[in-house]
Design a protein around this motif. Sequence first.
Motif, PDB file in Angstrom:
ATOM      1  N   LYS A 198       0.832  -1.196   0.000  1.00  0.00           N
ATOM      2  CA  LYS A 198       0.000   0.000   0.000  1.00  0.00           C
ATOM      3  C   LYS A 198       0.863   1.241   0.000  1.00  0.00           C
ATOM      4  CE  LYS A 198      -4.013  -2.059   2.278  1.00  0.00           C
ATOM      5  NZ  LYS A 198      -4.971  -1.982   3.395  1.00  0.00           N
ATOM      6  N   GLY A 199       0.448   2.189  -0.845  1.00  0.00           N
ATOM      7  CA  GLY A 199       1.142   3.461  -0.933  1.00  0.00           C
ATOM      8  C   GLY A 199       0.158   4.611  -1.114  1.00  0.00           C
ATOM      9  N   LEU A 200       0.668   5.735  -1.590  1.00  0.00           N
ATOM     10  CA  LEU A 200      -0.148   6.927  -1.799  1.00  0.00           C
ATOM     11  C   LEU A 200       0.050   7.437  -3.220  1.00  0.00           C
ATOM     12  CD1 LEU A 200       0.431   8.918   1.516  1.00  0.00           C
ATOM     13  CD2 LEU A 200      -1.552   7.526   0.911  1.00  0.00           C
ATOM     14  N   GLN A 201      -1.039   8.008  -3.745  1.00  0.00           N
ATOM     15  CA  GLN A 201      -1.013   8.725  -5.031  1.00  0.00           C
ATOM     16  C   GLN A 201      -1.518  10.145  -4.813  1.00  0.00           C
ATOM     17  OE1 GLN A 201      -3.367   5.707  -7.307  1.00  0.00           O
ATOM     18  NE2 GLN A 201      -1.880   6.143  -8.933  1.00  0.00           N
ATOM     19  N   HIS A 202      -1.040  11.063  -5.614  1.00  0.00           N
ATOM     20  CA  HIS A 202      -1.499  12.449  -5.489  1.00  0.00           C
ATOM     21  C   HIS A 202      -1.626  13.077  -6.888  1.00  0.00           C
ATOM     22  CE1 HIS A 202       2.918  12.908  -5.669  1.00  0.00           C
ATOM     23  NE2 HIS A 202       2.620  14.004  -6.372  1.00  0.00           N
ATOM     24  N   ARG A 203      -2.414  14.088  -6.912  1.00  0.00           N
ATOM     25  CA  ARG A 203      -2.511  14.938  -8.104  1.00  0.00           C
ATOM     26  C   ARG A 203      -2.662  16.373  -7.627  1.00  0.00           C
ATOM     27  NH1 ARG A 203      -8.502  13.884 -10.824  1.00  0.00           N
ATOM     28  NH2 ARG A 203      -9.773  14.336  -8.958  1.00  0.00           N
ATOM     29  N   VAL A 204      -2.186  17.294  -8.417  1.00  0.00           N
ATOM     30  CA  VAL A 204      -2.133  18.696  -7.993  1.00  0.00           C
ATOM     31  C   VAL A 204      -2.746  19.581  -9.075  1.00  0.00           C
ATOM     32  CG1 VAL A 204      -0.102  18.366  -6.549  1.00  0.00           C
ATOM     33  CG2 VAL A 204       0.187  18.964  -8.961  1.00  0.00           C
ATOM     34  N   ARG A 205      -3.013  20.802  -8.682  1.00  0.00           N
ATOM     35  CA  ARG A 205      -3.471  21.852  -9.594  1.00  0.00           C
ATOM     36  C   ARG A 205      -2.845  23.160  -9.138  1.00  0.00           C
ATOM     37  NH1 ARG A 205      -9.912  21.895  -7.843  1.00  0.00           N
ATOM     38  NH2 ARG A 205      -9.595  22.031  -5.568  1.00  0.00           N
ATOM     39  N   SER A 206      -2.934  24.147  -9.990  1.00  0.00           N
ATOM     40  CA  SER A 206      -2.268  25.429  -9.708  1.00  0.00           C
ATOM     41  C   SER A 206      -3.289  26.556  -9.664  1.00  0.00           C
ATOM     42  CB  SER A 206      -1.217  25.736 -10.786  1.00  0.00           C
ATOM     43  OG  SER A 206      -1.822  25.818 -12.064  1.00  0.00           O
ATOM     44  N   VAL A 207      -2.878  27.649  -9.041  1.00  0.00           N
ATOM     45  CA  VAL A 207      -3.730  28.844  -8.927  1.00  0.00           C
ATOM     46  C   VAL A 207      -3.560  29.681 -10.188  1.00  0.00           C
ATOM     47  CG1 VAL A 207      -4.196  30.935  -7.614  1.00  0.00           C
ATOM     48  CG2 VAL A 207      -3.563  28.836  -6.422  1.00  0.00           C
TER      49      VAL A 207
END
Length: 1636
Positions: A198-207
């Motif tokens: 088990k791990g982690l995933q992420h996604r980002v966005r910008s201003v």
Amino acid sequence: MSLRDEHGPLGWTWQRLRKSLVLWMFFFLQAPANLEASKETQYIWRSGQWGRCIGEECGPNGVQSRTVWCVHVEGWTTHHSHCKYEERPAIQRDCFKVCHWHQDIFEWDFSKWGDCVLCTSSNKDKPSTSTCVTAQQGLQHRKVHCVRKSNRSLVLDEICEFFRPKPASDQACLIPCPQDCVVSEFSSWSACSKGCGKGLQHRVRSVLSPPLYGGKSCPSLTETKSCDVQVSCLVGEDEFQYSLKVDPWSDCRLPHQRQVWQSGKPGLNFSLQPSEKNPLKHRIHEHFKPWNVKIGYQTRRVHCTRSDGKNAMLSLCIHDDIPTIFQSCVMPRDCGVSEWSDWSFCSKTCQTLATLPGYRSRNRFIKHKAIGGGSDCPHLVKTETCNIGGEGLPECPRYVWKTTDWNECQVTPLLSQQERRKSNQSTLCGGGIQTRQVYCAQATGDVNKLDLKEVSRPVDHNLCIEPTPVTSQLCNVACTTECLASAWSSWRSCMPENCQDPQKNRGFKTRKRHVIGEPTSRAGKCPHLIEAIHCEDPMCFHWDLLEESCVVENNQTCGQGSYKERILCKNHQDEVASEELCKESSHHRHRLCEVPCPNDCVLSEWSEWSICSRSCSSKIAEGKQSRARMIIALAGEGGKPCPSRTALQEWRSCNEHGCTVFYWEASPWGPCTEDTLVTALNATISWNGENPCSVGIQIRQVHCVRYKVGHVPPKRCPESLRPKTLQPCLLPCKKDCIATPFSEWTSCPTTCEQGNSSDSKQSRYRIIIQNPANGGQECPDTLYEERECEALSVCPNYRWKTHKWHHCVLPPDYVRQGMMGATENCGSGLQSRVPQRPSPSHTLAQEYIVSDLRGKPDNEQLEGVICTTGNDQHVDIIGCLKWASPMPPLVQKCRIPCHEDCIFTQWSKFSPCTAVCGSNHSRRRFLVGKSKKREKCQKHPLVETKPCPCNKYIREALGNWSDCILPEDKISLQLSMKIRGDVKICGQGIRYQAVACYDPNKKLVNPWLCGSSGYIEETCTEPCPSDCKLSEWSQWSACSKSCGSGIQIRSKWLREKAYNGGRPCLKLDVKNQVYDKIPCYRDCGKYSWIAEPWSECRINHQETTHSCEEGVQVRKVRCVHNTANGPGEIVDDTLCAYNETPAGVRPCSLYCPGDCVMSDWGQWSLCPKECNILNTRVRIRYPLRLPVDGKTCPETSEVEPCVLNKNCFHFHYNLTEWSSCQLSDKAVCGQGLKVRLLDCVQSDGKSVNLKYCEKMESSRHLSMHCFVECPVNCQLSEWSSWSECSRTCGLDGQMKRTRHVLQKAHGEGRPCSSHLAQYRPCLVKPCYSWVFDEWSACKIKGAQCGGGFKVRHVSCVAHEGTLSESPKVVENEMCGNKAVGINDIDWGLKISCSVPCPGDCHLTEWSSWSSCQLICLDGKRFETTGHQTRSRAVIVQALENQENCPEQVWERRPCTEGTCHEYEWRSSAWNGNERSVWCVRSDGVNVTGGCSLLNQPTATRHCNPLCSKPYSFCTQGGVCSCEKGYMEVMTPYGFLDYCAKIPMLEEKKADVKTNMGKNKLSNSKFQGFFKGWSIEPFHPDGKPKVWVYGISAAVGVLIIFITVLSYIICKKPKHQTRPAPQQKPLTLAYDGDMDM
């Protein structure tokens, strides 16, 4: 009981009455008190406006009063006693009496407008994004006071209000609606943080856009979710990971004298607690000189972290060498700047219609630059708005275009090349062109001078913003026409010179002609109009014979009688006069005549007198003319015999006047000169002597001239006809030359000159706006002045002077010795040019102790870099910062070698070059001491080689040739301006080609190293335009008709076509010819046939008078030219109409004696206008001799019918076509005349004399003005100055100059050239640019994570204009100033960075800057600058470490050239009952935020009520429907009741709940036929089907039909009534009205 019943009502009444009396008494007693109390509130004081301040002197000792009165609250005025006296307002107060001279002492002063503040009441919430539509209303405030100009002290506002109203202190403003934070879409999900488990995933966005004006804050920029990789982890793989982490470097600090070893020891963190903030992070502030560089030290911590973010034992991470935890550093010093200078004057010094504000600025200069990572220099210039509204400012001067007088009209510029060669340009006329100058001047507001010639000083033309007036226009030069005279009239009878005093034997015969066309030129002269000849026996009056007839005496029918005459007395003008005046005139009153008797000889009437043989008489020859008659009847017995042949002819003298003709000849009128009589008259009325528009006289000479001889004495000419020799005239007004004042001197250079520069000059000019005329004052000789500018100082020569580098400085001993592995004083350090006090250990601690004990060094030693002039004088460092090369570095890296280091000697100098080009030279160094024996030291290079400098350069031609550039003619303004369009366009010029200079390494160098100017010059020729050339006009052809109207034609043909942009030939036909036609007219009465009298009647070819047989008569017929005096000379017969030739032979017979002798037939009478056989014409004759008895005379009249085109004709006018526009022979274009001719045409098509059509009306014009378009050549302006080079360096630079079209071509003028721009290459110079390397990866030396640095280097490179080619690195001095933002050592750029350790919660790198966005209101920009945003999102690597996560951050910066964005909702197609809804920016970017939530479309739809039935679903229309294979069964209210399954062929049973199941067909054939049939009245969306409406309509119609049918059947029949008696029908006319 009875009493109670009896008194009950009375008691109740008494009780109520008693209560009423008590209440009434209470109110009665209370009323005075209420009235007294209400009086105080019902009356109030009112006051009027303060009156004018009254005082004996100006100043503060004035008195001001006002009116005060008492009013009721309802508004009516009452006595003052009703109001309280103690509340009465003051009626007088002290005031400041203002006088008009106070306007120069006091003025309004107002501050700058404050920020726009939101206008919201206290009980209202702040507007949200959803409630605000466009903008919020705000308010700006400023302070407004009346001040004294001298010291700006405050005074009463009433003083300034006396002169000008008080400026507004508040104004409305707009604040945009709250702008919510707008973010981009999420990126794609990252890979799972672990490869197993088990791990982690992420996604980002910008201003993309930050929250503004109270908008909602930004949402989370990161989304995290767990992931589970379906791969089992190996044993121990899922355990913790350990990483060596270094903290960021501490701030640079100086060692303290009393700093002890244990205070704030840097070192390694052996604890298991998270590292805290470095306790030594504080800066020691000391005051020292700007360039006194101090070297300090900085430290950092190292610790071991676990993957869950917790600290671990350091031994778990350290395997090899530990990272460096101390280093030398330069104490940061911020950039030092001076204090702000005073504000400059506001750029807006006057009030304009535009609301643009003015600007003022202040500046400061750099005292010293930042070192050691200190703060960069702030902005050195500060600008702010001023005088926004312009209140209190004078009005700005207004600049307008002014023009000079138009120059003289010139035809020469319109001539083609061909016309210029052959034309006498002094006599040209017609259309021309004239020019004038245009200049810009300040407008004056004096309306009284609008009609005068206003003279204003010329100013810079850029100050005039209106369109430039036209500077050329078409004009007309009047063509000179010669005097045109009519033909001479016939000679009049002999008249005395003066009938009032007639002189015997002196008379004149005169003839006249009149002027048909006056001459138009001053030199034009008409010929003499009267000629005279001497004559004898002049008579002023004469008898005019009107009618005569022969009357026989005693009323006999034949025999001798006398003529009965009817005469009138007339004067020489044919006016009837008294008979007494004609008594002296000779006239035979009793002339005898004879009527032949039947046997008498009958003679014909005398013929007309023949043409006079001479036009005049002399002593040698005189004029004669004759007439004749003939015998037409022979005499009988006893009758009067016929006369002899000689008696049948008469001769007389004619034109007895002499041939000598005299006339008066007058010379042209002389110039108009001043009349002395008028001068004397003007002197009596105080005439100023300037002779303005007075009356003068003109004189001419008059002489008597003898025709073809010359001047003779005046008495030979009639004195009464002598022309006048004197006439009055109007002297033209004098016009003095008017010139503008000189313009201001052009500006001189204000900056210093670099090196030996040429002397600058300044100039000024003036313009002539009116040329002198009629003897006015002449123009000044000088229109242009030039002078030398004052000599400017040469720019100072500043240069840097540096000290030598001093010893290398290491961190203090107590810092180094406390670290692991620090056993000796060696390693990397820093050295500066500022001398540090030496100490044996060369450490910072001991160094500063020594420095403090001995005192501070002197200035000369502390300043490692100083600024000097050319003569080595020390000056302030500001001069070098401004004028010198980049400042040398103050600090550089150094190293004190350790025991194991390799030690080298210094590099030797480079060896001399053996050859100039192609060879190399080198330098050497050597190993020292034990380094010679170490193997690792042998790997270092000991020799460095570089090529020798080469002075050989290669010259190469580069690029294409420039345009052919013609030399410019310098035209002095003393000769006024150049004629528009008079620009040299062809001839010999020069073209240029750039030259590139390369060194042997193919590196571009400056062109002068090749000994060249940088260009190859070559002569060239710009071909001159050649106009179209045509031949001369041919002669006019003969008139196409000999009688009446015809056409004459002439033509030109092409000789040479136009080329090189010459004038084209626009009117050529397919044969390359140009035609010109005019109508012509041949007068049908100009030539006519003249017949001589008939000869004697010849019988048998013999003339006889003794036989009465038939014979032949002949006569001569000639064609003559008709003149005013009658038939003139004989011309060729071909000029007369052949078909009208009179007969030359006719039969004849002599009447026998006794026969009736008839005269010849007279002329036929005229036929009426209507020509038909019912109309007739008649001719008559009369008997000349009556017959003897028994014989009769023939008919005396003859009648014939009027037959069209035989003896009866119709006449009508015939108009020819218009001719082409005819110009004067000396004109090129302009106003001309088109003519057409009026011709009288007979009905048989024959042209006849115009007299036959004179009685007919013809109102048509025979001429009209026309205009031939002038061939105006295209006029181009002069070439502008050469522009700056498009590139300051490189190969592709170009200079450009342009010209523009001043006037487009018109007509057949030379067209405009498309070549309106010229280019020439620039000097080819190498480009020097700073080139930045890419940022390196975050480097952490000796550790796996933590704080590190990114580094990139900058270098100066030489290239040819584009960095895409291989640039060559050169010395940094070639690039000039240091690259922007670089403050670190060795021209590098270093920024801090961090590498997250496993498990750390960290921020991402900065996102890219968003696009430049503006805040807009209704699509219009609200701001002058936009903003850009970037952000950093939070990345979570371990859920256990979320508490230590930093906050997400964003930052914004201003930008220019932004755009206004709009946001709108978008949605996808429905997928079942769901769809996607998102927000889109106007540039197509999907965003979150920005769209109004009130307008958000629904993403999920629902049916009401819910579709809970089996096999049902919700449709797009919000109606429940059934799945495929099921039929809807609806309730009476239109809702779905249930879904019934549609029966199929294989089904054995049917659903008994449906009609199909109840009425199931038993026959299988019918089942097959109706398989799949079902009656479904509704669509799946719940709407009825079309056939349902059809059946409903049919049923409705059927019901109505049955109802009507039933009514008709059941209706009772009406009773028959007796018809009414028939009445007379009334007829009405139906007019379409519905009421009828």
